[in-house]
Design a protein around this motif. Structure first.
Motif, mmCIF file in Angstrom:
data_model
loop_
_atom_site.group_PDB
_atom_site.id
_atom_site.type_symbol
_atom_site.label_atom_id
_atom_site.label_comp_id
_atom_site.label_asym_id
_atom_site.label_seq_id
_atom_site.Cartn_x
_atom_site.Cartn_y
_atom_site.Cartn_z
ATOM 1 N N GLY A 1 0.821 -1.200 0.000
ATOM 2 C CA GLY A 1 0.000 0.000 0.000
ATOM 3 C C GLY A 1 0.856 1.252 0.000
ATOM 4 O O GLY A 1 1.829 1.349 0.738
ATOM 5 N N VAL A 2 0.477 2.223 -0.830
ATOM 6 C CA VAL A 2 1.181 3.493 -0.916
ATOM 7 C C VAL A 2 0.259 4.568 -0.348
ATOM 8 O O VAL A 2 -0.694 5.004 -1.007
ATOM 9 C CB VAL A 2 1.563 3.810 -2.374
ATOM 10 N N ILE A 3 0.505 4.956 0.905
ATOM 11 C CA ILE A 3 -0.295 6.015 1.530
ATOM 12 C C ILE A 3 0.385 7.324 1.185
ATOM 13 O O ILE A 3 1.405 7.692 1.769
ATOM 14 C CB ILE A 3 -0.405 5.822 3.053
ATOM 15 N N ASP A 4 -0.180 8.042 0.214
ATOM 16 C CA ASP A 4 0.536 9.181 -0.356
ATOM 17 C C ASP A 4 -0.447 10.107 -1.061
ATOM 18 O O ASP A 4 -1.622 10.154 -0.704
ATOM 19 C CB ASP A 4 1.620 8.658 -1.322
ATOM 20 N N ARG B 1 -7.970 2.963 -3.118
ATOM 21 C CA ARG B 1 -8.964 3.887 -2.569
ATOM 22 C C ARG B 1 -8.384 5.296 -2.473
ATOM 23 O O ARG B 1 -7.179 5.487 -2.339
ATOM 24 C CB ARG B 1 -9.391 3.449 -1.158
ATOM 25 N N ASN B 2 -9.283 6.284 -2.504
ATOM 26 C CA ASN B 2 -8.921 7.688 -2.296
ATOM 27 C C ASN B 2 -9.738 8.218 -1.128
ATOM 28 O O ASN B 2 -10.968 8.224 -1.188
ATOM 29 C CB ASN B 2 -9.205 8.501 -3.557
ATOM 30 N N PHE B 3 -9.074 8.669 -0.066
ATOM 31 C CA PHE B 3 -9.773 9.134 1.133
ATOM 32 C C PHE B 3 -9.786 10.658 1.268
ATOM 33 O O PHE B 3 -10.103 11.171 2.344
ATOM 34 C CB PHE B 3 -9.135 8.504 2.377
ATOM 35 N N ASN C 1 -2.981 1.846 -4.269
ATOM 36 C CA ASN C 1 -3.048 3.255 -3.910
ATOM 37 C C ASN C 1 -4.011 3.422 -2.734
ATOM 38 O O ASN C 1 -5.196 3.079 -2.845
ATOM 39 C CB ASN C 1 -3.537 4.070 -5.106
ATOM 40 N N ILE C 2 -3.516 3.927 -1.614
ATOM 41 C CA ILE C 2 -4.375 4.221 -0.455
ATOM 42 C C ILE C 2 -4.163 5.696 -0.157
ATOM 43 O O ILE C 2 -3.397 6.081 0.710
ATOM 44 C CB ILE C 2 -4.017 3.353 0.758
ATOM 45 N N ARG C 3 -4.838 6.516 -0.907
ATOM 46 C CA ARG C 3 -4.528 7.941 -0.922
ATOM 47 C C ARG C 3 -5.029 8.680 0.313
ATOM 48 O O ARG C 3 -6.216 8.630 0.641
ATOM 49 C CB ARG C 3 -5.113 8.592 -2.178
ATOM 50 N N ALA C 4 -4.119 9.390 0.974
ATOM 51 C CA ALA C 4 -4.472 10.219 2.125
ATOM 52 C C ALA C 4 -3.944 11.634 1.964
ATOM 53 O O ALA C 4 -4.164 12.472 2.835
ATOM 54 C CB ALA C 4 -3.914 9.606 3.407
ATOM 55 N N GLY C 5 -3.213 11.904 0.878
ATOM 56 C CA GLY C 5 -2.636 13.227 0.647
ATOM 57 C C GLY C 5 -3.385 13.965 -0.446
ATOM 58 O O GLY C 5 -3.896 13.372 -1.401
ATOM 59 N N THR C 6 -3.444 15.273 -0.329
ATOM 60 C CA THR C 6 -4.168 16.096 -1.287
ATOM 61 C C THR C 6 -3.330 16.367 -2.530
ATOM 62 O O THR C 6 -2.131 16.090 -2.573
ATOM 63 C CB THR C 6 -4.538 17.446 -0.654
ATOM 64 N N VAL D 1 2.210 -4.469 3.382
ATOM 65 C CA VAL D 1 3.178 -3.420 3.727
ATOM 66 C C VAL D 1 2.588 -2.083 3.313
ATOM 67 O O VAL D 1 1.956 -1.986 2.260
ATOM 68 C CB VAL D 1 4.511 -3.600 2.960
ATOM 69 N N VAL D 2 2.790 -1.045 4.123
ATOM 70 C CA VAL D 2 2.452 0.303 3.665
ATOM 71 C C VAL D 2 3.682 1.176 3.764
ATOM 72 O O VAL D 2 4.499 1.037 4.674
ATOM 73 C CB VAL D 2 1.296 0.966 4.458
ATOM 74 N N ASN D 3 3.818 2.052 2.781
ATOM 75 C CA ASN D 3 4.868 3.068 2.817
ATOM 76 C C ASN D 3 4.235 4.398 3.181
ATOM 77 O O ASN D 3 3.242 4.812 2.572
ATOM 78 C CB ASN D 3 5.559 3.174 1.466
ATOM 79 N N MET D 4 4.831 5.088 4.150
ATOM 80 C CA MET D 4 4.316 6.377 4.615
ATOM 81 C C MET D 4 5.421 7.424 4.483
ATOM 82 O O MET D 4 6.233 7.597 5.385
ATOM 83 C CB MET D 4 3.849 6.266 6.062
ATOM 84 N N SER D 5 5.443 8.107 3.371
ATOM 85 C CA SER D 5 6.418 9.181 3.162
ATOM 86 C C SER D 5 5.734 10.509 3.439
ATOM 87 O O SER D 5 5.560 11.342 2.553
ATOM 88 C CB SER D 5 6.960 9.129 1.732
ATOM 89 N N PHE D 6 5.316 10.729 4.664
ATOM 90 C CA PHE D 6 4.608 11.959 5.026
ATOM 91 C C PHE D 6 4.612 12.134 6.535
ATOM 92 O O PHE D 6 4.998 11.230 7.265
ATOM 93 C CB PHE D 6 3.164 11.925 4.526
#
Length: 576
Positions: free
Chosen positions: A187-190, A210-212, A273-278, A302-307
């Motif tokens: 998962g790419v939380i980005d 998903r897009n949150f 894609n696990i979108r949490a960024g605008t 696995v999730v990557n959190m570059s934020f």
């Protein structure tokens, strides 16, 4: 990291070459500008209650004049409307309440902003960039012969990927042993992932993506924030990235070995894609909580959190320099994100985070000049100490990654610390002169969305790159694009890719794919990393920042490299 991470506090902000901040690159702790409400104006809050105290908390909320809209029992908070700052402070007096955070955009991805007069020499344009693509064209799918050639020689731009060579992710290295399984979900939380990019699409799981977040065209003062709404209800589809940060991260993790462009660390895994960024690169608390909870429920490995989560670069629950409402807001961020991380990890998700681009010893922070980064212009100097946390990099259960340049020197911008640094990975550093590489070539090359590059004026109307930070790879008259970026945002996806290889090799069938406990993944990551000791002098003085960074700890675990530099080849060949 992305703007959540020093505007990238969550996501690491990448350094744009030639001294220009890449459009959309996120910096920790910065978020979009939103005006604070007047004292009597209703605001929306995330109210976190103490374990087992939900009923008491809801009673306190209603007694204080609040209206409960929803309750999240998984993470222990209520979504509440209440009459302004005084309401939040009154709630804080209840023993059942442990945090009260405004439900605003409070986070960003992390790419490193350019700082100082860094000279970046031009890089020669390869033949693959010569022909111009048709407007909006996507590259043709790789032929079987292209893919076969890539398996033995690498992709067309692999020669530019010094980062992959450093960690053994090459045709003669890990690619020949284990490229990762499609059954492993990363998962790419980005800021989103361009799922149509030809070097993403073969591995992109659109069904699970998903897009949150919802785009906000303008802030409360009428200034452009996310730009125009391109889709219904201002919500981008789950295969769109108008910033480019998330696509770059996803590409580093798992671009396929397909005869096009570049290859990722684990070119055989599935990308979600696990979108949490605008669009503008901010990460707010609620979308981050939603993304982590979804990762746990959806069976992500696995999730990557570059934020980092805005508006505070460092979250201090009891800093005397802050108002009571600000203390409650920071306590809510610390508590809420930790609960979401615990939930995801408890459901089998290995958590990887960029450490941050603040050039700071996180074990001994003294000042925070960037907070609160939201609303815009609210920043002030704060005296802080080690009780203040960079979230999620310093949250429990998270594997945090520092960045190195092509000579393996700790990147000048990378945060560090003996407690905080778990691993190191290539993140790029235009100032690292320890190899023959020059300028942009010292950064990390990965896929970039055409539309984002055009919006940032990094390619012109004919599709030609306007500078050396963008590379074009063309086949059969159609082209795809790649961008050089630097930051701890670029480092952590290398670790996420190695984690995916380990799960591919040692995971057991479960949750619809392969499963390996986060604790075991962590052990294997540390065991397969290359140990790197502190510099012989014990420190590095960086000319670009005129700062001296002290490295403490033994070779087995120190403040610059943690347990070592990730190694894909050792992960692909290690015995259980």
């Amino acid at each position: 990291m992305v703007r959540g991470y020093r505007r990238l506090r969550g996501a690491v902000v990448s350094i744009a070459v030639a001294g220009t901040l890449a459009a959309g690159s996120l910096v920790t702790g910065a978020g979009p500008a939103v005006a604070r409400p007047a004292p009597g104006e209703a605001s929306q809050y995330l109210v976190f209650y103490a374990q087992g105290r939900q009923a008491d908390a809801l009673s306190a909320i209603r007694s204080g004049g609040g209206v409960v809209e929803a309750v999240d029992a998984k993470l222990g908070y209520a979504l509440v409307h209440g009459p302004g700052t005084a309401f939040a402070e009154r709630l804080g007096a209840s023993s059942s309440i442990v945090g009260v955070t405004d439900n605003r955009r409070v986070g960003s991805a992390a790419a490193l902003p350019a700082q100082g007069p860094v000279s970046v020499p031009a890089v020669a344009t390869p033949a693959a960039e010569v022909s111009a693509p048709a407007q909006g064209a996507f590259p043709a799918a790789a032929s079987s012969s292209q893919a076969a050639a890539a398996a033995t020689r690498g992709d067309p731009l692999s020669a530019r990927q010094w980062n992959m060579k450093m960690i053994g992710a090459t045709p003669g290295g890990s690619y020949a042993k284990d490229r990762g399984s499609k059954r492993v979900l990363v998962g790419v939380i980005d800021t989103g992932v361009d799922g149509r990019h030809p070097d993403i699409a073969p591995n992109f799981d659109r069904r699970l993506s998903r897009n949150f977040v919802v785009d906000r065209p303008k802030d409360s003062k009428g200034k452009t924030l996310d730009g125009p709404c391109e889709y219904k209800n201002c919500k981008d589809p789950a295969d769109v990235d108008d910033d480019g940060h998330g696509t770059h991260v996803a590409s580093t993790i798992g671009s396929p070995l397909n005869g096009i462009g570049v290859a990722g660390v684990a070119p055989g895994v599935s990308l979600v894609n696990i979108r949490a960024g605008t669009d503008s690169g901010f990460f707010f608390l609620k979308p981050v909580l939603d993304a982590l909870t979804y990762a746990g429920d959806a069976g992500i490995d696995v999730v990557n959190m570059s934020f980092f989560v805005d508006p505070w670069t460092f979250n201090c629950a009891r800093n005397k320099a802050d108002s009571r409402a600000e203390q409650l807001q920071q306590a809510g961020i610390i508590t809420g994100v930790q609960r979401a991380l615990d939930y995801a990890r408890g459901h089998g998700v290995t958590l990887i985070s960029a450490l941050g681009n603040g050039s700071t010893d996180l074990g001994h922070p003294t000042t925070d000049k960037d907070s609160p980064g939201y609303p815009a212009g609210s920043e002030r100097d704060r005296t802080i100490d080690n009780s203040c946390l960079n979230v999620p990099a310093e949250s429990r259960g998270v594997i945090s990654v520092s960045a190195v340049g092509p000579s393996k020197r700790k990147a000048w911008y990378s945060d560090y610390g003996t407690e905080q640094t778990d691993l190191a990975a290539p993140g790029g550093d235009p100032t690292d002169a320890g190899t023959s590489l020059k300028g942009t070539a010292r950064e990390i090359l990965a896929a970039a969305p055409t539309r984002a590059l055009r919006k940032q004026k990094l390619i012109d109307g004919s599709g030609k790159p306007t500078g050396s930070s963008v590379v074009r790879d063309c086949h059969q008259g159609k082209c795809s694009y790649y961008q050089y970026l630097s930051g701890t945002s670029m480092a952590s996806p290398h670790a996420a890719g190695v984690a995916a290889i380990l799960i591919s090799r040692f995971g057991k069938p479960g949750r619809g794919g392969l499963a390996l406990s986060p604790a075991r993944v962590q052990e294997l990551l540390y065991a397969t990393a290359d140990r790197v000791g502190c510099p012989s002098s014990g420190s590095i003085t960086y000319s670009v920042s005129e700062q001296k960074h002290l490295c403490a700890g033994p070779t087995s675990k120190n403040g610059f490299y943690g347990h070592g530099l990730v190694n894909a080849y050792r992960a692909a060949t290690a015995k259980h």
